[in-house]
Design a protein around this motif. Structure first.
Motif, mmCIF file in Angstrom:
data_model
loop_
_atom_site.group_PDB
_atom_site.id
_atom_site.type_symbol
_atom_site.label_atom_id
_atom_site.label_comp_id
_atom_site.label_asym_id
_atom_site.label_seq_id
_atom_site.Cartn_x
_atom_site.Cartn_y
_atom_site.Cartn_z
ATOM 1 N N LYS A 153 0.849 -1.186 0.000
ATOM 2 C CA LYS A 153 0.000 0.000 0.000
ATOM 3 C C LYS A 153 0.895 1.250 0.000
ATOM 4 O O LYS A 153 1.198 1.816 1.044
ATOM 5 N N PRO A 154 1.344 1.694 -1.172
ATOM 6 C CA PRO A 154 2.261 2.829 -1.258
ATOM 7 C C PRO A 154 1.718 4.106 -0.628
ATOM 8 O O PRO A 154 2.483 5.010 -0.277
ATOM 9 N N SER A 155 0.384 4.172 -0.493
ATOM 10 C CA SER A 155 -0.222 5.397 0.028
ATOM 11 C C SER A 155 -0.311 5.405 1.562
ATOM 12 O O SER A 155 -0.966 6.262 2.141
ATOM 13 N N ASP A 156 0.348 4.453 2.202
ATOM 14 C CA ASP A 156 0.298 4.388 3.671
ATOM 15 C C ASP A 156 1.246 5.445 4.258
ATOM 16 O O ASP A 156 2.471 5.266 4.277
ATOM 17 N N GLY A 157 0.690 6.515 4.733
ATOM 18 C CA GLY A 157 1.497 7.619 5.245
ATOM 19 C C GLY A 157 2.252 7.270 6.506
ATOM 20 O O GLY A 157 3.403 7.683 6.689
ATOM 21 N N LEU B 98 8.624 12.421 1.973
ATOM 22 C CA LEU B 98 7.961 13.069 0.832
ATOM 23 C C LEU B 98 6.940 12.124 0.189
ATOM 24 O O LEU B 98 5.869 12.557 -0.238
ATOM 25 N N ASN B 99 7.289 10.823 0.141
ATOM 26 C CA ASN B 99 6.312 9.843 -0.343
ATOM 27 C C ASN B 99 5.088 9.825 0.574
ATOM 28 O O ASN B 99 3.933 9.748 0.117
ATOM 29 N N GLY B 100 5.339 9.889 1.869
ATOM 30 C CA GLY B 100 4.256 9.844 2.843
ATOM 31 C C GLY B 100 3.314 11.029 2.740
ATOM 32 O O GLY B 100 2.104 10.905 2.985
#
Length: 556
Positions: free
Chosen positions: A49-53, A77-79
């Motif tokens: 889940k790449p969108s997991d902050g 930055l991804n988070g």
């Protein structure tokens, strides 16, 4: 040893059970200082889940703690682009700002992190408090303020209590730290780090036996809780340092407990580096050189390994390896250079230029001294590490070089070795110039510095009578009769006050005779009666003293 940066993560309920379990496993691995395992778990979560902050934030924190700033920033930055808990990542960026001493930018990021939180949210305040604590430039006041906000919402939050305990501890508020750790463990008896920190407070107060007892209580609760063995190792090390009679036994216990700690971590390169740091502390340089060479074989990229190899190679007499390793480390602009890096490089250059008889090549010494000066300029407290090397040069009668080294330490009144260093500095300057032409400007200047060193000694320790003896000798070389008389008379007064037992010692008799003869010689051209009086005092103590006898005969 620097305070170990700790992560404390509150559990968050508003996520799926499976995801929470993975995150919590990662947090438990972090608390157990199994960072490689935690990284693997977090990367798995992010891959799924790449969108997991939150996962990005926690992983970024691991990299930041390990000083891998670029990787930390990438995950933060991804988070921020994530859909879930992206606001946490502003806290990570805020800590990077704090590390860079950009307080305004950090506060702006913290404001973004808390901008849209709900009234009962506490985790953001806890993380901000931790950022202030873990920063390269800790701000315990702001950390406490942020954590108090969390506790105002949730007074029994164990993680908030643990974290504010760390802030109080960092601010040297031992009483409030103790209460916070105790309350944290009461609120959550599974929070072993809070229990362990009670022992850390005892260690800091040098109550080593009580600290060990406290750490053993943690082991009773969980024999596999790794960090407690690290604390035990450091406690035994400090006990050995503070009580030399325990050194052999306690240093071995320190090493044994550190090996146990390592066995409960993940044997990652990071844990091996922490092991290397500990080997430096306990001065196990043979093992350190082996460990450093193994790390280089595993990872030729991380430059800190060259620091370890440089230190170990120097201590093991491999000066060429030491010089190359440390120069390779220092020359990289992005490496964090500390004063000790320059000190070791300087020592190695000097040792390489020293022959079998102990004589030091002048060019090699100057090159080494230049490196040492860089270290002292970087951190003035580094002068406390120079004393042993200076004494080694002094012991080999390399008085000029010893004086050059002690000159770096002699005026630092904050140094723990200030008094001793000034004594060595003054004596080294005296012997470096005793056989030179006393009228030469450079000799006059050097002897003036020696005299000033003994003045500093007398301010720091007025009962140190040897300072007057050396001041008399220095002024004898400079042919200053009034100061010769003044200082030697002061020496005799001070030594006489110690009583008949001291005056009966052969070494003391020899020095008092020296004083009487020097005073007699100083009076010889101006007051013959006084001169004869002092020469006769010499003859009472040493009837066979030819100089005194011949002087009396000549004056009559």
């Amino acid at each position: 040893m620097n305070k170990f940066k700790i992560f404390s993560f509150a559990l968050v309920a508003s996520v799926s059970v499976a995801k929470a379990q993975d995150i919590n496993q990662a947090k438990k691995a972090i608390d157990a200082e199994q960072f490689q395992k935690a990284k693997s778990l977090l990367k798995s979560i992010i891959k799924a889940k790449p969108s997991d902050g939150e996962a990005n934030f926690v992983l970024g924190n691991i990299y930041l703690n390990q000083s891998v700033i670029d990787s930390a920033k990438i995950y933060y930055l991804n988070g921020i682009e994530a859909a879930d808990k992206k606001n946490l990542n502003y806290i990570g960026l805020g800590q990077i700002d704090l590390n860079n001493k950009n307080t305004a930018a950090a506060q702006a990021n913290f404001a973004l992190a808390t901008k849209d939180i709900r009234r009962k949210d506490v985790n953001e305040f806890i993380y901000i408090g931790r950022a202030y604590i873990n920063s390269d430039n800790p701000d315990y006041k702001n950390a406490i303020a942020s954590l108090q906000k969390a506790l105002a919402i949730e007074p029994q939050n164990a993680t908030a209590l643990l974290t504010i305990g760390d802030a109080y501890y960092g601010a040297n508020n031992q009483n409030d730290a103790y209460k916070a750790y105790r309350d944290a463990f009461t609120a959550d008896p599974t929070l072993l780090r809070a229990k362990m920190q009670l022992g850390v407070l005892l260690k800091g107060a040098k109550s080593y036996e009580e600290a060990i007892k406290s750490f053993n209580e943690v082991i009773t609760l969980d024999v596999n809780y790794g960090p407690v063995y690290r604390e035990l190792a450091e406690t035994y090390y400090k006990w050995a340092r503070n009580k030399p009679s325990t050194s052999t036994v306690n240093l071995q216990k320190a090493i044994t407990n550190y090996e146990k700690y390592l066995s409960l971590t993940d044997y990652s390169l990071d844990s091996k580096m922490r092991h290397a740091d500990f080997l430096i502390l306990v001065k196990d340089y043979k093992n350190l050189e082996v460990v450093a060479n193994k790390m280089i074989a595993e990872d030729k990229v991380n430059p800190r390994i060259f620091r370890y190899l440089g230190y170990a190679a120097y201590e093991n007499g491999n000066y060429d390896v030491a010089i190359k390793s440390l120069e390779d480390y220092i020359k990289v602009p992005t490496n964090k250079i500390i004063a000790r890096d320059y000190l070791y490089l300087g020592y190695a250059k000097i040792k390489k230029g020293t022959n079998a008889e102990g004589a030091v090549d002048a060019a090699a010494f100057d090159s080494g001294l230049a490196e040492i000066k860089k270290g002292v300029n970087l951190d003035p407290t580094a002068v406390e590490e120079l004393g042993d090397f200076g004494k080694e040069l002094f012991g080999k009668k390399q008085f000029v070089q010893a004086a050059d080294l002690f000159e770096l330490t002699a005026t630092n009144t904050e140094s723990k070795s200030y008094l001793t260093d000034n004594v060595y500095y003054g004596i080294a300057l005296y012997y470096a110039n005793v056989n030179k032409t006393a009228t030469a400007p450079e000799v006059i200047a050097a002897l003036g510095k020696a005299d000033a060193a003994f003045d500093r000694v007398l301010v720091a320790s007025p009962t140190y009578e040897e300072a007057y003896l050396y001041k008399g000798r220095i002024n004898n070389l400079l042919e200053k009769d009034d100061l010769i008389i003044k200082n030697y008379e002061e020496y005799v007064t001070k030594i006489t006050a110690k009583g008949a037992e001291e005056l009966a010692k052969p070494a003391t008799v020899k020095k008092v005779v020296e004083a009487y003869n020097s005073i007699g010689a100083s009076y010889a051209n101006t007051d013959k009666a006084k001169a004869i009086e002092y020469f006769n005092k010499s003859l009472v103590l040493d009837p066979a003293n030819a100089y005194a006898a011949q002087s009396v005969k000549a004056l009559k």
